[in-house]
Motif scaffolding. Sequence first.
Motif, PDB file in Angstrom:
ATOM      1  N   THR A  97     -67.012  85.194  62.197  1.00 26.10           N
ATOM      2  CA  THR A  97     -67.477  84.329  63.142  1.00 26.10           C
ATOM      3  C   THR A  97     -68.758  85.015  63.817  1.00 26.10           C
ATOM      4  O   THR A  97     -68.394  85.577  64.890  1.00 26.10           O
TER       5      THR A  97
ATOM      6  N   CYS B 180     -71.475  79.532  62.681  1.00 25.24           N
ATOM      7  CA  CYS B 180     -70.910  79.554  64.036  1.00 25.24           C
ATOM      8  C   CYS B 180     -69.759  78.430  64.095  1.00 25.24           C
ATOM      9  O   CYS B 180     -69.715  77.411  63.458  1.00 25.24           O
ATOM     10  N   ASN B 181     -68.797  79.117  64.704  1.00 21.58           N
ATOM     11  CA  ASN B 181     -67.700  78.283  65.591  1.00 21.58           C
ATOM     12  C   ASN B 181     -68.125  77.648  66.708  1.00 21.58           C
ATOM     13  O   ASN B 181     -68.460  78.143  67.510  1.00 21.58           O
TER      14      ASN B 181
ATOM     15  N   SER C   4     -63.250  71.434  49.628  1.00 25.33           N
ATOM     16  CA  SER C   4     -61.876  71.268  48.984  1.00 25.33           C
ATOM     17  C   SER C   4     -61.084  72.388  49.594  1.00 25.33           C
ATOM     18  O   SER C   4     -61.452  73.531  49.045  1.00 25.33           O
ATOM     19  N   TYR C   5     -60.098  72.180  50.175  1.00 26.25           N
ATOM     20  CA  TYR C   5     -59.428  73.322  50.752  1.00 26.25           C
ATOM     21  C   TYR C   5     -58.969  74.192  49.529  1.00 26.25           C
ATOM     22  O   TYR C   5     -58.167  73.323  48.684  1.00 26.25           O
TER      23      TYR C   5
HETATM   24  C1  LIG Z   1     -67.065  81.919  57.744  1.00 25.70           C
HETATM   25  S1  LIG Z   1     -66.668  80.079  58.043  1.00 25.70           S
HETATM   26  C2  LIG Z   1     -67.938  79.307  59.121  1.00 25.70           C
HETATM   27  C3  LIG Z   1     -67.879  80.010  60.819  1.00 25.70           C
HETATM   28  C4  LIG Z   1     -66.874  80.048  61.725  1.00 25.70           C
HETATM   29  N1  LIG Z   1     -65.969  80.891  61.268  1.00 25.70           N
HETATM   30  C5  LIG Z   1     -66.062  78.866  61.684  1.00 25.70           C
HETATM   31  O1  LIG Z   1     -64.812  78.761  61.339  1.00 25.70           O
HETATM   32  O2  LIG Z   1     -66.466  77.717  62.003  1.00 25.70           O
HETATM   33  C6  LIG Z   1     -66.963  79.409  56.447  1.00 25.70           C
HETATM   34  C7  LIG Z   1     -66.663  77.941  56.274  1.00 25.70           C
HETATM   35  O3  LIG Z   1     -65.651  78.164  54.939  1.00 25.70           O
HETATM   36  C8  LIG Z   1     -64.816  77.015  54.918  1.00 25.70           C
HETATM   37  N2  LIG Z   1     -63.403  77.791  54.413  1.00 25.70           N
HETATM   38  C9  LIG Z   1     -62.756  78.728  55.020  1.00 25.70           C
HETATM   39  N3  LIG Z   1     -61.809  78.672  54.477  1.00 25.70           N
HETATM   40  C10 LIG Z   1     -61.651  77.521  53.526  1.00 25.70           C
HETATM   41  C11 LIG Z   1     -60.724  77.420  52.331  1.00 25.70           C
HETATM   42  N4  LIG Z   1     -59.574  78.181  52.323  1.00 25.70           N
HETATM   43  N5  LIG Z   1     -61.123  76.278  51.564  1.00 25.70           N
HETATM   44  C12 LIG Z   1     -62.249  75.587  51.628  1.00 25.70           C
HETATM   45  N6  LIG Z   1     -63.195  75.974  52.486  1.00 25.70           N
HETATM   46  C13 LIG Z   1     -62.876  77.261  53.468  1.00 25.70           C
HETATM   47  C14 LIG Z   1     -64.976  76.492  56.220  1.00 25.70           C
HETATM   48  O4  LIG Z   1     -65.436  74.988  56.410  1.00 25.70           O
HETATM   49  C15 LIG Z   1     -65.799  77.302  56.970  1.00 25.70           C
HETATM   50  O5  LIG Z   1     -66.610  76.570  57.938  1.00 25.70           O
END
Ligand SMILES: C[S@@+](CC[C@H](N)C(=O)[O-])C[C@H]1O[C@@H](n2cnc3c(N)ncnc32)[C@H](O)[C@@H]1O
Length: 459
Positions: free
Chosen positions: A113, A145-146, A241-242
């Motif tokens: 983040t 950003c979160n 997709s998760y």
């Molecule tokens: C680094 S994060 C974004 C910034 C910040 N850390 C947040 O969570 O808002 C990047 C993105 O990866 C996606 N993400 C994280 N883990 C994931 C997973 N296991 N499967 C699919 N998408 C994922 C999320 O949508 C997240 O917003």
Amino acid sequence: MKISAYLLEKYNVPVPRYTSYPPANHLTGHFTEADALEMISGSNTTGSPNIAIYLHIPFCRRICHYCGCNSYPLHRNENMDAYVEALKKEIKLVARILDKSRKVSQIHYGGGTPNVLPVSLIASINDLIFSEFSLTGSPEIAIECNPAGMDNRYINGLLSSGFNRFSLGIQDFDPSVLKLVNREIPETDPEILVNYIKGSSETTRVNLDFIYGLPGQTVESFSETIRKASKIKPDRLVTFSYAHVPWVKKNQMVLGKYILPSPEQKAEMFHRAGEILAGMGYMPVGLDHFVLPHDDLWIALQSHQLHRNFQGYCTKRTTGQVYAFGVTSISQLENGFFQNTKDIPAYINTVNSGKIPVEKGIIITPEQKIIRDVINDIMCNKRLNFSEFAQKASISADRLIEVTGYNPESAEDLINDGLIDIQDDELQVTETGAFFVRNIASLFDREFRESERKYSNPV
Ligand SMILES: C[S@@+](CC[C@H](N)C(=O)[O-])C[C@H]1O[C@@H](n2cnc3c(N)ncnc32)[C@H](O)[C@@H]1O
Ligand code: SF4
């Protein structure tokens, strides 16, 4: 476009995500600092002259159970100054090798983040980049950003240090879903943040990220989230997709106690999200992006200039070769990739001793470059014209088939299932096929079919 149970059963099998080719799990420890230095200096004369800078800020105030990113919990007395100082030293180490006439077209802060850093620290990194490099006329300067922890003051700080694209991770608007996955609930309604950012200038862009397939989500609840998102009108919206890979990401093991949405439910969530977004004027791009028609990605797609790197979809104009800084970050250059160490103290110590903190890497062979470009074409442009491609790559059509291991019989199967069409030497991904584009790309990935590496399922 509904995805049938038959297709899900047949194609929802482990396959690479193809954010890169070769995939990141091909990087090996037989790659030294000398290899990295040679690759960086070689990048001055091969591949795109544009410089894309990726900065990895690994910290998060809290780790979400589903997280698949390289994130670390922020400790109370974490020395963020020391990390940022090391980042700056690493930038200087690489900058002195790069040809001064090359320009930076993209700067991207990812994480973790990035907005856990005080905004003054982020501004100081940008200032260093601005002084070490020259920039193209309109570089993209983006930050993930979160929304938890964001407010107008923080946004103002980012705007005045040059950011013009903000990517907010929403995941789901339903607080009960966020609670189940241990995600912070934003103090300020993200809609207020988005409106504030968009109101700052006509050229500042906003992306919103969502994930479907999390515990507690239903087709109806996720549709509601997407409906709300579409009314906020971000420029770009991503529905991931998760990806459940608990054998790599131990934090995801906690989710084993829940019944996660089934592949059928996930397919329906994606389908309904696509319908809602189409109704609100969004265009589908690539695997999971939806954008307004003025967006660079949509414009790039029209002229086959869409591209893909570890940060996701991008345009060939903005991105170039990616020079990545910070722990776990992966530099993606024309002749190969290399990844920095995952250990924060080791990263700081190595950089402070004047060395590139590389842990593993890969030199891409000429054959792998051909496969990379074919897969890129399919993942981005959803088409492959065999003779056009062979001509551009200065190889024969037979050589293309030999290198990629393409088997017309497997393609026949995809044609019969309605995932692709082949006519006049051109393969086209159909609307249904777009949902399984990773499987289609793997038709050309000889190494994948011959190896036993583990991957996530596409749905
Ligand atoms: C680094 S994060 C974004 C910034 C910040 N850390 C947040 O969570 O808002 C990047 C993105 O990866 C996606 N993400 C994280 N883990 C994931 C997973 N296991 N499967 C699919 N998408 C994922 C999320 O949508 C997240 O917003
Ligand atoms: S999703 Fe974002 S906030 Fe949550 S742990 Fe991952 S990187 Fe951190």
